[in-house]
Design an enzyme around this catalytic site. Structure first.
Site, PDB file in Angstrom:
ATOM      1  N   PHE A 313       2.004   6.235   1.634  1.00 25.96           N
ATOM      2  CA  PHE A 313       1.798   5.074   0.768  1.00 25.96           C
ATOM      3  C   PHE A 313       1.801   5.536  -0.685  1.00 25.96           C
ATOM      4  CE2 PHE A 313      -1.490   1.470  -0.246  1.00 25.96           C
ATOM      5  CZ  PHE A 313      -0.525   0.790  -0.964  1.00 25.96           C
ATOM      6  N   CYS A 314       2.651   4.930  -1.516  1.00 23.00           N
ATOM      7  CA  CYS A 314       2.710   5.199  -2.957  1.00 23.00           C
ATOM      8  C   CYS A 314       2.959   6.696  -3.191  1.00 23.00           C
ATOM      9  CB  CYS A 314       1.433   4.693  -3.624  1.00 23.00           C
ATOM     10  SG  CYS A 314       1.473   4.732  -5.436  1.00 23.00           S
ATOM     11  N   VAL A 315       2.151   7.358  -4.026  1.00 23.60           N
ATOM     12  CA  VAL A 315       2.381   8.786  -4.280  1.00 23.60           C
ATOM     13  C   VAL A 315       2.148   9.597  -3.016  1.00 23.60           C
ATOM     14  CG1 VAL A 315       0.020   9.226  -5.075  1.00 23.60           C
ATOM     15  CG2 VAL A 315       1.857  10.706  -5.844  1.00 23.60           C
ATOM     16  N   GLY A 317       3.438   8.793  -0.284  1.00 27.12           N
ATOM     17  CA  GLY A 317       4.782   8.825   0.274  1.00 27.12           C
ATOM     18  C   GLY A 317       5.664   9.857  -0.399  1.00 27.12           C
TER      19      GLY A 317
END
Length: 579
Positions: A313-315, A317
């Site tokens: 998720f987000c950073v 990822g």
């Protein structure tokens, strides 16, 4: 509202001059923004260029004419009358919705004059002759910050709601507002919610589980099964390290973690440590090695499944994709499938955060904390709040201090205020190589853990979620992941923004999402073929994940194994540590 011609001329001239002074003051403010980094910048801070004189004169003329029309409409009003506004706030702007703003001709005039001046300032900013797109975006961002700060709603003398509330409470609202201000000054941040209403592990992050492993940077949680049988292939979740993991496990009704477990999956999750001085020397490689790479190995040993499914998720990822790139470069086949939620791998358009990153600011970070040190969580939280200043700063300045109200209990805003520290070397490397130089998308450009990383060799099936109104990860940039990873990709576009679009509970099944079989290289072309589906994308994703998760087997009766024993119950110590 009867006035003399002399009063009309004086008022008109005053408001026009105020619009001009707003602009002059703002560009003086802009020009001083480089002062904090004079020694770090490799080149002199450029002067702020003004638009061509002809274009500027045209904008000034339009401003003067708009103020003349506004004043004429107000001057013609009789006592008790109200006029249809000549200019309205942007959709979603609730600052002037209260009836007090339209009930009084004076305050009605003040709000409209402000909106005219704000519109003028935005147009001046848009007209700046700046060729560098990121530099211009930064100026436009600073313009919004200045305009938001100058709103009459933010000041006692020009906010009729403050006056009405003070009269209705016989001054008690003013007393309470001062108490709220003092309390927030002691906390060092603006209160957005009732902090006393929540406790991690009690009514937040309550999905049952156990911490089965920990190192200097992570705890690994294994969640207890909620079904008799589970898919053989487990799922490892890597949340962002820039905030606490429980955004994915708020309360049972809106917990993505609980939803996945309820669907018959064995779920493991990385809980990042809130960095302290002991972790201040860790860099990007440390976060990869001690984070997803180690977590993957533990999951394999506990479940005896060689290729778990993984989600970032987000950073988180970005970190997870980089770790998979390292493992592929070493000849490993590390995972069965990859899910990325609102993740950037191509940072060419990195949203509003990207416009705040330039050579001077990155060099300053490198000089200050690049070899060791911390980015304090409070500073990080302020940056994210500034991206939506009206919603996350000024709304609470007005409510808490001018009106003397106590903010309501809201789990998402409690999480938003629960900031985390970051290790300086990690942050500096991330800013330079991702946001500033956009190196990750180039095959073999970056070396991580001693290997050249090519994300094109990460050829496993990938589910990519973006959200349509995301100001942190623009959906068109998230779409470009399809051109970087080497495997088959499924792209889904959710409604709403970075958090509300991603954490869209299936239990409520609200909003919508868009899907398409198109593999167009241009995101807008994909959207033209996409069909809108009502409800939560969680339901679509879980059906994508199930065929990639093996047969159903009996759920494990105990967490961990002989090597990885239970350390403590979920959610663990790390997530409870305050910045």
């Amino acid at each position: 509202m009867s006035v003399t011609p002399e009063q009309s001329a004086e008022a008109l001239q005053g408001m026009f001059k105020f619009g001009q002074s707003m602009a002059e003051g703002f560009f003086d403010f802009l020009g001083k923004q480089g002062v904090a980094f004079p020694q770090a910048a490799p080149t002199p801070i450029p002067q702020i260029p003004m638009p061509e004189s002809q274009e500027l004169a045209k904008l000034q003329q339009e401003l003067a004419e708009a103020h003349a029309r506004l004043w004429a409409s107000m001057a013609q009003l009789k006592p008790g009358e109200s006029a249809e506004p000549l200019i309205k706030p942007q959709p979603g702007d609730r600052r002037f919705n209260a009836p007090e703003w339209s009930a009084s001709p004076v305050f009605n005039y003040i709000r409209q004059a402000y909106l005219l001046n704000a519109d003028y300032l935005n147009k001046v900013s848009d007209a700046l002759p700046v060729a560098d797109g990121r530099a211009k975006a930064r100026m436009q961002f600073m313009t919004r910050q200045y305009i938001d700060a100058m709103a009459p709603s933010n000041f006692a003398a020009t906010n009729p709601e403050f006056i009405q509330t003070a009269l209705a409470t016989k001054g008690e609202s003013i007393t309470q507002g001062i108490k709220n201000l003092i309390g927030d000054m002691e906390k060092g941040r603006i209160s957005m919610t009732d902090d006393a209403a929540f406790e991690i592990g009690t009514n937040l992050a309550t999905t049952p589980g156990s911490v089965i492993y920990e190192n200097e940077l992570i705890q690994l949680i294994q969640y207890a099964p909620l079904t008799d049988k589970v898919h053989k292939t487990p799922l490892l979740i890597v949340p962002p390290c820039i905030n606490k993991f429980y955004i994915m496990d708020l309360q049972p009704a809106n917990s993505l973690v609980r939803f996945i477990v309820e669907q018959g999956f064995t779920v493991f999750l990385v809980s990042w440590k809130n960095a302290t001085a002991s972790e201040a020397h860790f860099g990007w490689d440390d976060y990869l090695d001690k984070g997803p790479i180690t977590a993957l190995q533990v999951v394999r040993e506990v479940t005896k499944v060689d290729k778990p499914n993984v989600l970032g998720f987000c950073v988180g990822g970005t970190i997870l994709s980089s770790a998979l790139g390292v493992l592929r470069a070493k000849g490993e086949d590390p995972a069965e499938s990859l899910t990325l939620m609102t993740t950037l791998l191509d940072f060419a358009d990195a949203g509003e955060i990207g416009c705040l990153v330039d050579e001077a600011s990155v060099a300053a970070r490198e000089a200050a904390i690049g070899k060791g040190g911390l980015l304090q969580g409070r500073e990080l939280a302020q940056v994210f709040s500034s991206l939506r200043a009206n919603d996350l700063i000024w709304q609470y300045v007005v409510g808490n201090y001018l009106k003397g109200k106590q903010p309501e209990a809201f789990d998402l805003l409690y999480w938003n205020s629960d900031s985390t520290n970051l290790a300086g070397p990690f942050l500096a490397w991330y800013l330079r190589n991702m946001y500033l130089e956009n190196n990750l998308r180039v095959p073999g450009k970056l070396e991580m853990l001693g290997t050249k990383v090519d994300l094109g060799k990460v050829d496993l099936p990938a589910y990519l979620l973006a959200t349509r109104e995301d100001h942190i990860v623009p959906w068109t940039s998230a779409y470009l992941v399809r051109q970087i990873l080497g495997g088959e990709t499924t792209f889904v576009l959710g409604a709403s923004g970075h958090i509300a679009g991603a954490i869209n509970p299936a239990s409520k099944n609200k909003r919508s999402y868009w899907v398409s079989d198109s593999t167009a290289s241009v995101p807008e072309e994909w959207l033209e073929t996409a069909a809108e589906q009502k409800g939560s994308w969680w339901l679509h994703w879980i059906e994508w994940l199930k065929p990639r998760s093996g047969d159903m087997v009996a759920a494990r009766s105990k967490p961990g194994n002989a090597k990885y024993k239970v350390i403590e119950p979920a959610p663990g110590r790390y997530v409870k540590e305050k910045a």
